[in-house]
Design a protein around this motif. Structure first.
Motif, mmCIF file in Angstrom:
data_model
loop_
_atom_site.group_PDB
_atom_site.id
_atom_site.type_symbol
_atom_site.label_atom_id
_atom_site.label_comp_id
_atom_site.label_asym_id
_atom_site.label_seq_id
_atom_site.Cartn_x
_atom_site.Cartn_y
_atom_site.Cartn_z
ATOM 1 N N ASP A 60 3.936 0.048 -2.404
ATOM 2 C CA ASP A 60 2.994 -0.480 -1.402
ATOM 3 C C ASP A 60 1.805 0.473 -1.272
ATOM 4 O O ASP A 60 1.645 1.176 -0.263
ATOM 5 C CB ASP A 60 3.707 -0.663 -0.065
ATOM 6 N N LYS A 98 -2.434 0.749 -1.649
ATOM 7 C CA LYS A 98 -3.699 0.027 -1.674
ATOM 8 C C LYS A 98 -4.761 0.949 -2.273
ATOM 9 O O LYS A 98 -5.056 2.009 -1.708
ATOM 10 C CB LYS A 98 -4.121 -0.407 -0.263
ATOM 11 N N THR A 153 -2.436 -6.968 -7.314
ATOM 12 C CA THR A 153 -3.308 -7.948 -6.675
ATOM 13 C C THR A 153 -4.718 -7.388 -6.663
ATOM 14 O O THR A 153 -4.913 -6.199 -6.361
ATOM 15 C CB THR A 153 -2.828 -8.250 -5.241
ATOM 16 N N ALA A 173 -5.732 -8.504 4.915
ATOM 17 C CA ALA A 173 -4.942 -9.234 3.921
ATOM 18 C C ALA A 173 -4.226 -8.262 2.987
ATOM 19 O O ALA A 173 -3.058 -8.462 2.644
ATOM 20 C CB ALA A 173 -5.852 -10.164 3.118
ATOM 21 N N ASN A 180 -1.267 -6.695 4.801
ATOM 22 C CA ASN A 180 -0.155 -7.628 5.016
ATOM 23 C C ASN A 180 0.599 -7.952 3.730
ATOM 24 O O ASN A 180 1.717 -8.475 3.786
ATOM 25 C CB ASN A 180 -0.671 -8.922 5.644
ATOM 26 N N HIS A 181 -0.023 -7.664 2.592
ATOM 27 C CA HIS A 181 0.621 -7.931 1.300
ATOM 28 C C HIS A 181 1.526 -6.760 0.936
ATOM 29 O O HIS A 181 1.072 -5.611 0.892
ATOM 30 C CB HIS A 181 -0.449 -8.129 0.221
ATOM 31 N N ARG A 182 2.776 -7.032 0.648
ATOM 32 C CA ARG A 182 3.698 -5.972 0.267
ATOM 33 C C ARG A 182 3.609 -5.746 -1.231
ATOM 34 O O ARG A 182 4.024 -6.583 -2.028
ATOM 35 C CB ARG A 182 5.132 -6.361 0.643
ATOM 36 N N VAL A 240 -2.289 -3.272 -4.368
ATOM 37 C CA VAL A 240 -3.533 -4.023 -4.236
ATOM 38 C C VAL A 240 -4.687 -3.148 -4.706
ATOM 39 O O VAL A 240 -4.741 -1.958 -4.387
ATOM 40 C CB VAL A 240 -3.786 -4.449 -2.770
ATOM 41 N N GLU A 251 -7.900 -15.527 2.381
ATOM 42 C CA GLU A 251 -6.494 -15.785 2.088
ATOM 43 C C GLU A 251 -6.247 -15.425 0.632
ATOM 44 O O GLU A 251 -6.876 -15.988 -0.268
ATOM 45 C CB GLU A 251 -6.150 -17.258 2.336
ATOM 46 N N ILE A 252 -5.358 -14.488 0.400
ATOM 47 C CA ILE A 252 -5.087 -14.030 -0.959
ATOM 48 C C ILE A 252 -4.648 -15.200 -1.835
ATOM 49 O O ILE A 252 -3.797 -15.995 -1.458
ATOM 50 C CB ILE A 252 -4.005 -12.927 -0.958
ATOM 51 N N THR A 300 -10.378 -13.414 -4.572
ATOM 52 C CA THR A 300 -9.149 -12.907 -5.180
ATOM 53 C C THR A 300 -9.177 -13.234 -6.668
ATOM 54 O O THR A 300 -9.179 -14.397 -7.046
ATOM 55 C CB THR A 300 -7.896 -13.549 -4.550
#
Length: 336
Positions: free
Chosen positions: A121, A123, A155, A171, A174-176, A179, A200-201, A246
Motif C-alpha cells: 500500500d 502511493k 494503478t 481515491a 482509498n485504494h488498497r 498507486v 472514480e478510479i 485513470t
C-alpha cells in the motif's frame, strides 16, 4: 518513527520551469499538500516520504504539522521506495514524493520488486509530468506512464488539474495497493465558484458530447483539448471530450461504446504516444476489431527540449490550435 527534516533542499521549480525561491512558492495554492495533510489527520496510518524535494512536492505542510510521520531519506529514490515498501508491510500507508522522472525511471526495479510485486500500500506521487519543465530530458517524464502501466498491480492516476487533485488524492488513499499519482502543482488560485471535480478510479469522465469525433485526453492535455473543441466548431466539427484520469485500470467499456458511436477517436496526452493513453485506446480498438479511426497526439518517438511548457506544447502539437488542426485534417480522412 523520527522525521528527518532537511536543513538544505534543492531549488524549487515552477511548472513552466522558472526558478522561484521557496518563500514565493509557498504563496501558490497547494491543493495537493493540503489534501494529504487533511487525510493524514484523519488516518494515523499515513506516513510521508520525500527525496529532498519537500517544498516542490508540497510536503513541507506535512513535515511541519506531523514531523513524527515524515521521513526525508535524501536524494536516494531507490532507498526511499524500499523504505516505503517496508513501512507498508508494517501496516502503514506510505506516500512517496519526488519528480515524475525520479519516481519511475530511477527506482524502477525497487518499485517493481518492493511495491508492485508484493502489492504494498504505497502511493508514489510524481510532480513535473511530461513537458512541464524547462530542465530538459533529465527532468521530462515522457515515458513514466508507460513504465508504470506495464507493472502488474499498479494503478495509474493523472488528474486533469488542481480542481481534481483532492479527489485524486482521496481515491488513491482509498485504494488498497500501489498507486502512481502523476500531477502538476497549481500555478494560481482556482477561480471563485470552480467546483471540485470527482474522480472514480477506472472510469473515464465524459465532459462534452460531439457527433463527429471524440477526444480522450489526460492530465495537462485536457484543457488545451477543451479549447480545441471550440476552435473546431468554427469549422463545423462537433467533437466530444472525455477525461481519462485513470490510465490503469483502463475504462475499456467506455472506449468500446464510443467506438460504436464515432468514426474518429483522438487521444491527447502530455507523454509519449508510445505506451500511454494512446496505446491503451489502440489496444482496446484493436481487440474489439473496431473500424473507428484513431489519432494519437502527444510526444512522438523522440526526446523533448529544454524550454517553457507553452513552447513545448506548441512545438509538440499539444496546443489548442495544433490539436484542432490535427483533428480537422484527420476528420476529412475519416469521412472518406
Amino acid at each position: 518513527m523520527n522525521g528527518l527534516a532537511p536543513t538544505l533542499e534543492v531549488s524549487d521549480f515552477t511548472q513552466g520551469g522558472a526558478h522561484t525561491p521557496a518563500a514565493a512558492a509557498i504563496s501558490v495554492p497547494r491543493y495537493y499538500g493540503e489534501t494529504l495533510l487533511e487525510l493524514a489527520r484523519e488516518r494515523p496510518e499515513i506516513v510521508c516520504l520525500t527525496a529532498d524535494l519537500t517544498t516542490s512536492t508540497e510536503t513541507d505542510l506535512f513535515r511541519d504539522s506531523l514531523p513524527e510521520r515524515f521521513v526525508m531519506p535524501g536524494i536516494a529514490e531507490a532507498n526511499m521506495v524500499g523504505l516505503a515498501g517496508g513501512l507498508a508491510r508494517s501496516g502503514l500507508q506510505a506516500w512517496v514524493h519526488t519528480f515524475c522522472v525520479f519516481a519511475t525511471r530511477r527506482p524502477y526495479d525497487q518499485v517493481a520488486m518492493q511495491v508492485a510485486y508484493p502489492r504494498c500500500d504505497v502511493k508514489i506521487v510524481g510532480f513535473l509530468p511530461g513537458l512541464s519543465t524547462i530542465l530538459g530530458v533529465s527532468h521530462q517524464a515522457i515515458d513514466d506512464v508507460a513504465l508504470m502501466r506495464a507493472l502488474p498491480n499498479m494503478t495509474v492516476i493523472e488528474p486533469s488539474g488542481p480542481a481534481q487533485v483532492p479527489a485524486a488524492v482521496r481515491a488513491a488513499a482509498n485504494h488498497r495497493g500501489p498507486v502512481y499519482l502523476r500531477m502538476l502543482r497549481a500555478q494560481a488560485v482556482l477561480p471563485p465558484g470552480t467546483p471540485w471535480e470527482p474522480l472514480e478510479i477506472g472510469r473515464i469522465q465524459p465532459l462534452a458530447e460531439g457527433r463527429d469525433a471524440l477526444v480522450i485526453a489526460s492530465g495537462l492535455a485536457v484543457e488545451p483539448a477543451r479549447q480545441a473543441l471550440q476552435l473546431l466548431r468554427a469549422h463545423g466539427i462537433e467533437a466530444g471530450l472525455a477525461n481519462a484520469h485513470t490510465i490503469k485500470p483502463f475504462d475499456e467499456a467506455f472506449v468500446r461504446e464510443q467506438a460504436r458511436r464515432h468514426r474518429l477517436i483522438v487521444t491527447v496526452e502530455n507523454h509519449s504516444i508510445i505506451g500511454g493513453l494512446g496505446s491503451a485506446v489502440a489496444e482496446v480498438l484493436a481487440e474489439a476489431g473496431s473500424s473507428t479511426r484513431l489519432l494519437r497526439l502527444g510526444v512522438r518517438d523522440r526526446f523533448a527540449e529544454g524550454a517553457s511548457m507553452s513552447y513545448l506544447f506548441e512545438h509538440h502539437g499539444l496546443s489548442a490550435a495544433a490539436i484542432a488542426d490535427a483533428i480537422r485534417k484527420k476528420s476529412k480522412e475519416a469521412l472518406k
